[in-house]
Design an enzyme around this catalytic site. Structure first.
Site, short mmCIF file in Angstrom:
data_model
loop_
_atom_site.label_atom_id
_atom_site.label_comp_id
_atom_site.label_asym_id
_atom_site.label_seq_id
_atom_site.Cartn_x
_atom_site.Cartn_y
_atom_site.Cartn_z
N LYS A 48 -6.46 -3.58 -1.01
CA LYS A 48 -5.55 -4.09 -2.06
C LYS A 48 -4.07 -3.98 -1.71
O LYS A 48 -3.20 -4.11 -2.57
CB LYS A 48 -5.79 -3.42 -3.43
CG LYS A 48 -7.20 -3.52 -3.91
CD LYS A 48 -7.66 -4.93 -4.03
CE LYS A 48 -8.88 -5.17 -3.20
NZ LYS A 48 -9.13 -6.61 -2.93
N GLY A 50 -2.65 -6.05 0.37
CA GLY A 50 -2.16 -7.37 0.78
C GLY A 50 -2.83 -7.85 2.06
O GLY A 50 -2.30 -8.71 2.78
N THR A 52 -5.52 -9.73 2.57
CA THR A 52 -5.90 -11.14 2.60
C THR A 52 -4.71 -11.99 3.04
O THR A 52 -4.82 -12.88 3.88
CB THR A 52 -6.35 -11.59 1.19
OG1 THR A 52 -7.18 -10.57 0.62
CG2 THR A 52 -7.09 -12.89 1.23
N HIS A 114 -9.95 -1.22 7.44
CA HIS A 114 -9.34 -0.26 6.51
C HIS A 114 -9.40 1.15 7.10
O HIS A 114 -9.02 2.12 6.43
CB HIS A 114 -10.08 -0.26 5.17
CG HIS A 114 -9.91 -1.52 4.37
ND1 HIS A 114 -8.69 -2.16 4.22
CD2 HIS A 114 -10.80 -2.25 3.65
CE1 HIS A 114 -8.85 -3.23 3.45
NE2 HIS A 114 -10.11 -3.31 3.10
N ARG A 136 1.43 -1.10 0.65
CA ARG A 136 1.92 -1.60 -0.63
C ARG A 136 2.21 -0.40 -1.50
O ARG A 136 1.56 0.65 -1.34
CB ARG A 136 0.84 -2.47 -1.27
CG ARG A 136 1.29 -3.20 -2.51
CD ARG A 136 0.14 -4.00 -3.10
NE ARG A 136 0.60 -4.92 -4.11
CZ ARG A 136 -0.21 -5.64 -4.89
NH1 ARG A 136 -1.53 -5.55 -4.74
NH2 ARG A 136 0.27 -6.45 -5.80
N SER A 144 -4.40 -2.76 -8.66
CA SER A 144 -5.12 -3.88 -8.06
C SER A 144 -6.55 -3.45 -7.71
O SER A 144 -7.51 -4.18 -7.96
CB SER A 144 -4.38 -4.35 -6.81
OG SER A 144 -5.03 -5.44 -6.22
N LYS A 269 -3.11 -11.45 -9.39
CA LYS A 269 -1.78 -11.87 -9.85
C LYS A 269 -0.83 -12.15 -8.69
O LYS A 269 0.07 -12.96 -8.79
CB LYS A 269 -1.18 -10.77 -10.72
CG LYS A 269 -1.65 -10.77 -12.15
CD LYS A 269 -0.69 -9.95 -12.98
CE LYS A 269 -0.91 -10.16 -14.46
NZ LYS A 269 -0.04 -9.27 -15.27
P1 A3P Z 1 -3.09 -8.04 -7.32
O1 A3P Z 1 -4.41 -7.48 -7.73
O2 A3P Z 1 -1.95 -7.12 -7.65
O3 A3P Z 1 -2.86 -9.42 -7.79
P2 A3P Z 1 -6.16 -7.25 -0.50
O4 A3P Z 1 -5.93 -8.60 0.11
O5 A3P Z 1 -5.70 -6.15 0.38
O6 A3P Z 1 -7.53 -7.12 -1.01
O7 A3P Z 1 -5.15 -7.18 -1.73
C1 A3P Z 1 -5.33 -7.99 -2.86
C2 A3P Z 1 -4.01 -8.08 -3.57
O8 A3P Z 1 -3.16 -9.01 -2.86
C3 A3P Z 1 -4.18 -8.65 -4.96
O9 A3P Z 1 -3.10 -8.12 -5.71
C4 A3P Z 1 -4.02 -10.14 -4.70
O10 A3P Z 1 -3.72 -10.90 -5.83
C5 A3P Z 1 -2.87 -10.14 -3.70
N1 A3P Z 1 -2.85 -11.34 -2.85
C6 A3P Z 1 -3.92 -12.00 -2.34
N2 A3P Z 1 -3.50 -13.06 -1.65
C7 A3P Z 1 -2.15 -13.09 -1.71
C8 A3P Z 1 -1.15 -13.96 -1.20
N3 A3P Z 1 -1.47 -15.04 -0.48
N4 A3P Z 1 0.13 -13.68 -1.46
C9 A3P Z 1 0.46 -12.58 -2.20
N5 A3P Z 1 -0.43 -11.72 -2.72
C10 A3P Z 1 -1.73 -11.96 -2.48
#
Ligand code: A3P
Length: 302
Positions: A48, A50, A52, A114, A136, A144, A269
């Site tokens: 979570k 960032g 992705t 991870h 983050r 998140s 979000k």
């Molecule tokens: P939120 O739950 O605060 O919206 P991970 O990719 O490590 O699983 O993290 C997921 C978090 O990154 C989620 O945060 C998700 O919405 C956000 N996220 C996913 N894709 C994103 C993108 N392209 N740009 C910015 N934030 C992104």
């Protein structure tokens, strides 16, 4: 030792970090058998943070001569970033005791993980491959993760309340936690070996993605040329990987990633600071204190 952890599951302490039980064997297999290549790229993070987004950005940047970011057939328009850049510990094979043949994957190979820095395989430590870590702020990461875990729990399993989850997070008991040790491990590595480990912050990417993307390309030894910059290549990559664009793709609305998680749960979000909508004053005070204490030796602030 094991502790009652997230999502009513026990977490196990392995090499000083907490793991979901199903991840221990694949992690050991990876540590023993993974053979890094000198040009591999590893995207590392806590869940979570960032991941992705970073996987998408790194892939689009590295492979931009192969896959033109502005074209309709770009892989990121048709596959989720976790399918394109698989996790070592969850995605690279069905048998947790065996690593499949990865030697023929197109180079440079790209993987996500991870795992904490000290637990990466020796072959990663000893090769010239590059690692990009995204960190983050722990407030948003926690919120998140709480949403994400609630979504992926198969009902009718009970989930933890926000307060229960927070208590465990504050003790460092969450998957791949404690977060402070995870962050510090990569942060130190980025200071000791800046050509091997790049340390990024989600908040910095949100604030100035153009600057951070150029920094990343430079680190990966594939800087953008002036022609690419003026020709809109950077802008196309930013657009392709943007939260809005990715969230609206059919594959991310209705598809599933390799680990069976529905892709839509990776896009919630995509903002900084959502935690204020959830934290009560005592939680804010407690986590701020922990961050101050545990991360005092580095210059990180959130
Ligand atoms: P939120 O739950 O605060 O919206 P991970 O990719 O490590 O699983 O993290 C997921 C978090 O990154 C989620 O945060 C998700 O919405 C956000 N996220 C996913 N894709 C994103 C993108 N392209 N740009 C910015 N934030 C992104």
């Amino acid at each position: 030792p094991k502790e009652k952890g997230w999502i009513t599951q026990y977490l196990y302490l392995y090499q000083q970090f907490w793991y979901r039980p199903t991840l221990i064997q694949p992690t050991i297999t990876f540590q023993k058998h993974f053979q890094a290549k000198h040009d591999d790229i590893v995207i590392a993070s806590l869940p979570k943070a960032g991941t992705t987004w970073l996987k998408a950005l790194a892939f689009a940047t590295m492979k931009r001569h192969h896959f033109i970011p502005s074209q309709n057939d770009h892989p990121l328009l048709h596959s989720n970033p976790h399918t394109i850049v698989p996790y070592f510990e969850t995605n690279i094979g069905d048998n947790p005791s065996v690593i499949p043949d990865l030697s023929t994957l197109p180079e440079p190979r790209m993987f996500g993980t991870h795992l904490p820095f000290p637990s990466l395989s020796n072959s990663i430590h000893n090769s010239n491959c590059k690692i990009i870590y995204i960190c983050r702020n722990p407030f948003d990461t926690f919120i998140s993760y709480w949403h994400f875990s609630n979504n992926i729990v198969p009902s009718p399993l009970p989930t933890l309340t926000l307060e229960e989850a927070f208590e465990r997070y504050s003790e460092g008991i969450h998957p791949f936690g404690p977060f402070w040790s995870h962050v510090l491990g990569y942060w130190k590595a980025s200071k000791d070996t800046p050509n091997k480990v790049l340390f990024l912050k989600y908040e910095d990417l949100k604030a100035d993605i153009n600057f951070e993307l150029k920094r990343m390309a430079q680190f990966l030894d594939c800087p953008f040329s002036e022609g690419e910059e003026s020709g809109g290549v950077i802008d196309s990559i930013i657009e392709l990987c943007s939260f809005k664009k990715m969230k609206e793709l059919e594959i991310n609305k209705n598809g599933k990633a390799l680990d069976g998680v529905e892709n839509k749960y990776y896009f919630r979000k995509g903002e900084t600071g959502d935690w204020v909508n959830y934290f009560s004053p005592w939680m804010t005070e407690k986590l701020s204190k922990i961050i101050k204490e545990k991360l005092s030796e580095c210059s990180l602030s959130f």
